[in-house]
Design a protein around this motif. Structure first.
Motif, mmCIF file in Angstrom:
data_model
loop_
_atom_site.group_PDB
_atom_site.id
_atom_site.type_symbol
_atom_site.label_atom_id
_atom_site.label_comp_id
_atom_site.label_asym_id
_atom_site.label_seq_id
_atom_site.Cartn_x
_atom_site.Cartn_y
_atom_site.Cartn_z
ATOM 1 N N SER A 1 0.833 -1.211 0.000
ATOM 2 C CA SER A 1 0.000 0.000 0.000
ATOM 3 C C SER A 1 0.863 1.254 0.000
ATOM 4 O O SER A 1 0.565 2.233 -0.704
ATOM 5 N N LEU A 2 1.937 1.239 0.787
ATOM 6 C CA LEU A 2 2.833 2.398 0.821
ATOM 7 C C LEU A 2 3.519 2.607 -0.534
ATOM 8 O O LEU A 2 3.637 3.740 -1.015
ATOM 9 N N ARG B 1 -1.407 -0.806 -9.409
ATOM 10 C CA ARG B 1 -0.144 -0.581 -8.707
ATOM 11 C C ARG B 1 -0.033 -1.478 -7.469
ATOM 12 O O ARG B 1 1.031 -2.039 -7.182
ATOM 13 N N PHE B 2 -1.111 -1.623 -6.725
ATOM 14 C CA PHE B 2 -1.063 -2.433 -5.501
ATOM 15 C C PHE B 2 -0.758 -3.896 -5.820
ATOM 16 O O PHE B 2 0.061 -4.526 -5.145
ATOM 17 N N ALA B 3 -1.407 -4.447 -6.834
ATOM 18 C CA ALA B 3 -1.178 -5.849 -7.185
ATOM 19 C C ALA B 3 0.259 -6.080 -7.618
ATOM 20 O O ALA B 3 0.882 -7.105 -7.260
ATOM 21 N N TRP C 1 12.226 -2.460 -21.310
ATOM 22 C CA TRP C 1 11.605 -1.212 -20.873
ATOM 23 C C TRP C 1 12.502 -0.025 -21.251
ATOM 24 O O TRP C 1 13.727 -0.124 -21.268
ATOM 25 N N PRO C 2 11.913 1.125 -21.569
ATOM 26 C CA PRO C 2 12.694 2.270 -22.052
ATOM 27 C C PRO C 2 13.557 2.920 -20.987
ATOM 28 O O PRO C 2 14.593 3.522 -21.307
ATOM 29 N N SER C 3 13.161 2.863 -19.716
ATOM 30 C CA SER C 3 13.934 3.456 -18.630
ATOM 31 C C SER C 3 13.532 2.772 -17.340
ATOM 32 O O SER C 3 12.473 2.135 -17.252
ATOM 33 N N ASP C 4 14.358 2.909 -16.306
ATOM 34 C CA ASP C 4 14.026 2.275 -15.029
ATOM 35 C C ASP C 4 12.773 2.877 -14.421
ATOM 36 O O ASP C 4 12.007 2.177 -13.752
ATOM 37 N N GLU C 5 12.547 4.181 -14.638
ATOM 38 C CA GLU C 5 11.334 4.810 -14.127
ATOM 39 C C GLU C 5 10.083 4.262 -14.812
ATOM 40 O O GLU C 5 8.994 4.275 -14.232
ATOM 41 N N ALA C 6 10.234 3.772 -16.028
ATOM 42 C CA ALA C 6 9.079 3.282 -16.792
ATOM 43 C C ALA C 6 8.819 1.797 -16.580
ATOM 44 O O ALA C 6 7.788 1.287 -17.039
ATOM 45 N N PHE C 7 9.704 1.101 -15.855
ATOM 46 C CA PHE C 7 9.565 -0.348 -15.774
ATOM 47 C C PHE C 7 8.241 -0.774 -15.147
ATOM 48 O O PHE C 7 7.471 -1.540 -15.750
ATOM 49 N N ALA D 1 0.509 7.896 -7.379
ATOM 50 C CA ALA D 1 0.813 7.756 -8.809
ATOM 51 C C ALA D 1 2.012 8.605 -9.194
ATOM 52 O O ALA D 1 2.808 8.229 -10.067
ATOM 53 N N ASP D 2 2.163 9.764 -8.549
ATOM 54 C CA ASP D 2 3.278 10.649 -8.882
ATOM 55 C C ASP D 2 4.622 10.027 -8.510
ATOM 56 O O ASP D 2 5.628 10.270 -9.182
ATOM 57 N N ARG D 3 4.635 9.245 -7.427
ATOM 58 C CA ARG D 3 5.893 8.663 -6.965
ATOM 59 C C ARG D 3 6.153 7.281 -7.583
ATOM 60 O O ARG D 3 7.206 6.693 -7.363
ATOM 61 N N TRP D 4 5.195 6.760 -8.337
ATOM 62 C CA TRP D 4 5.321 5.422 -8.902
ATOM 63 C C TRP D 4 6.561 5.257 -9.784
ATOM 64 O O TRP D 4 7.275 4.249 -9.670
ATOM 65 N N PRO D 5 6.898 6.203 -10.661
ATOM 66 C CA PRO D 5 8.147 6.056 -11.435
ATOM 67 C C PRO D 5 9.385 5.988 -10.537
ATOM 68 O O PRO D 5 10.320 5.218 -10.814
ATOM 69 N N GLY D 6 9.404 6.792 -9.461
ATOM 70 C CA GLY D 6 10.532 6.721 -8.537
ATOM 71 C C GLY D 6 10.595 5.385 -7.822
ATOM 72 O O GLY D 6 11.679 4.827 -7.595
ATOM 73 N N VAL D 7 9.423 4.842 -7.446
ATOM 74 C CA VAL D 7 9.374 3.510 -6.853
ATOM 75 C C VAL D 7 9.923 2.481 -7.830
ATOM 76 O O VAL D 7 10.657 1.564 -7.455
#
Length: 434
Positions: free
Chosen positions: A36-37, A140-142, A122-128, A42-48
């Motif tokens: 969940s964290l 995202r949770f799944a 994948w094009p970049s690590d942020e996009a993986f 959604a904004d932090r998802w690429p950084g995750v």
């Protein structure tokens, strides 16, 4: 407690560590909270995504150092988790593989990566993570849950006996085959492909027997080249071959039969779903090729027999299929041993000391002249290699026990031996080292 206010790298590292260290009783709660964290914003998802790949690369590297290989990590995902984690495992292995140039990898390691099709797409690590979620129709949770479960499974793996060089730590074996496959192995592959596809049992039997004879000749040629100085002396190596349920015991017996006919030894790690096969490089290649083919043939024959009813009208049982495969493996052991003995006798009789004529088509393993038999003869050369394999097994696995696979269905035993007689190709006790 972590929060979404943390730097992303810290958030991901703490979430992975919490899940890896969770007790089984409260695991579901811990995974749900950590996922969940990770998925909250959604904004932090690429950084995750970027941070998770970094954590995963280090986790995979630790698995390599503990003796695991690419096919092993994917097998763990398949045995313990599900299809999403299997796909994720392949991609995380590909991500870690970016650190190692292909030329620095061991031959068999490269083959595993190629068979898994483990390559960054994948094009970049942020996009993986966003791209992976779209491919597999996950929210995202799944996806965060799947990634945490996979990394936990890998983190809990104990060290195992290494079977080859680790990327970044060891150079490829000096004695490994040159680029391209020896002509003999190409012929063997073609024979086995025909044996698997033919609908005529007699033809399958003849093709498989011929393939084993060619394997034995190839092994003899390699041994003589090494003994005669025509190729750098090498030591026994090892490979892992996955052996999963159902019927893992009989499948391991079949692998042991193939290995014994090709002067290799098998050690079964039942808890991990694989066997370690120890032998010389050319023999290990032969074992992998023939076992894969015979397993296809045995499974097809078992399903044909299992689709019918017993004489009393009852459906075929698990005991029947277990007994069928045990009998199949026992008969295959006899037939493969016969083919190997025949090829060895022909080689010993047909190529006297110093001669370059005799076995097969008049060419060595790579199409050149056949190697000469040393002055001591062929059999001492083969005996020395067998002793070297036994010594290697003793050093790698100093504490082994034997496992006996039992038969409880007489009809399955009879039909299994009959299928082995029809479908493809010493004698042993049926015991498998563990």
């Amino acid at each position: 407690m972590a929060s979404t206010d943390q730097p992303v790298d810290e958030l991901v590292a703490e979430a992975v560590a919490r899940v890896a260290g969770a007790q089984p009783g409260g695991l579901e709660y811990v995974v749900d909270g950590a996922a969940s964290l990770l998925a909250a914003s959604a904004d932090r998802w690429p950084g995750v995504s970027r941070a998770l790949l970094g954590v995963a690369e280090r986790a995979v590297g630790r698995c390599w150092a503990a003796g695991w290989q690419p096919a092993d990590l994917v097998r763990v995902a398949r045995r313990e988790l599900g299809p999403v984690q299997v796909a994720l495992a392949v991609d995380l292995i590909a991500a870690e593989g970016r650190r190692h140039p292909a030329a620095a990898l061991d031959r068999r390691w490269r083959e595993q990566v190629r068979e898994l099709d483990a390559r960054p797409w994948w094009p970049s690590d942020e996009a993986f993570l966003p791209e992976f979620a779209a491919r597999h129709r996950l929210d995202r949770f799944a996806l965060a849950t799947a990634a945490l479960e996979l990394l936990r499974a890998w983190a809990l793996l104990p060290p195992v006996q290494p079977v080859g060089p680790v990327p970044g730590q060891s150079a490829p074996r000096a004695s490994e085959p040159r680029s391209g496959e020896p002509r003999m192995l190409g012929r063997i592959r073609a024979l086995l492909a025909k044996a698997e596809s033919t609908g005529f049992p007699d033809e399958a039997e003849a093709l498989t027997a011929k393939a084993q004879e060619l394997m034995a000749r190839h092994s003899i040629d390699e041994a003589l080249l090494a003994a005669g100085g025509g190729r750098s002396a090498d030591d026994p190596a090892a490979v892992r071959i996955g052996v999963d349920n159902p019927y893992e015991g009989p499948k391991t017996m079949l692998l042991d039969a193939v290995a014994a006919a090709n002067r290799c030894r098998v050690v079964w790690a039942k808890e991990f779903g694989f066997c370690t096969v120890v032998g010389f490089d050319a023999d290990l290649d032969a074992v992998e090729l023939l076992y894969t083919s015979l397993l296809v043939q045995a499974t097809a024959a078992m399903h044909r027999a299992g689709s019918r009813k017993h004489k009393d009208g009852a459906a075929r049982t698990k005991a029947f299929r277990q007994s069928f495969l045990v009998a199949y493996a026992a008969r295959i052991r006899e037939r493969l041993a016969e083919a190997t003995e025949r090829a060895t006798e022909e080689a010993a009789a047909g190529r006297p000391d110093g001669a370059g004529s005799g076995a097969g088509d008049g060419a060595g393993p790579d199409g050149g002249p056949l190697p000469a038999v040393p002055a001591g003869g062929l059999l001492p050369v083969l005996a020395a290699r067998a002793e070297a394999v036994d010594d290697a097994v003793g050093k790698m696995f100093p504490k082994l026990v034997s496992q006996r696979v039992r038969v409880s269905d007489g009809e399955g035993w009879v039909e299994g031996r009959a299928a082995a007689d029809r479908a493809s190709l010493h004698r042993g006790s049926g015991r498998i080292a563990r």
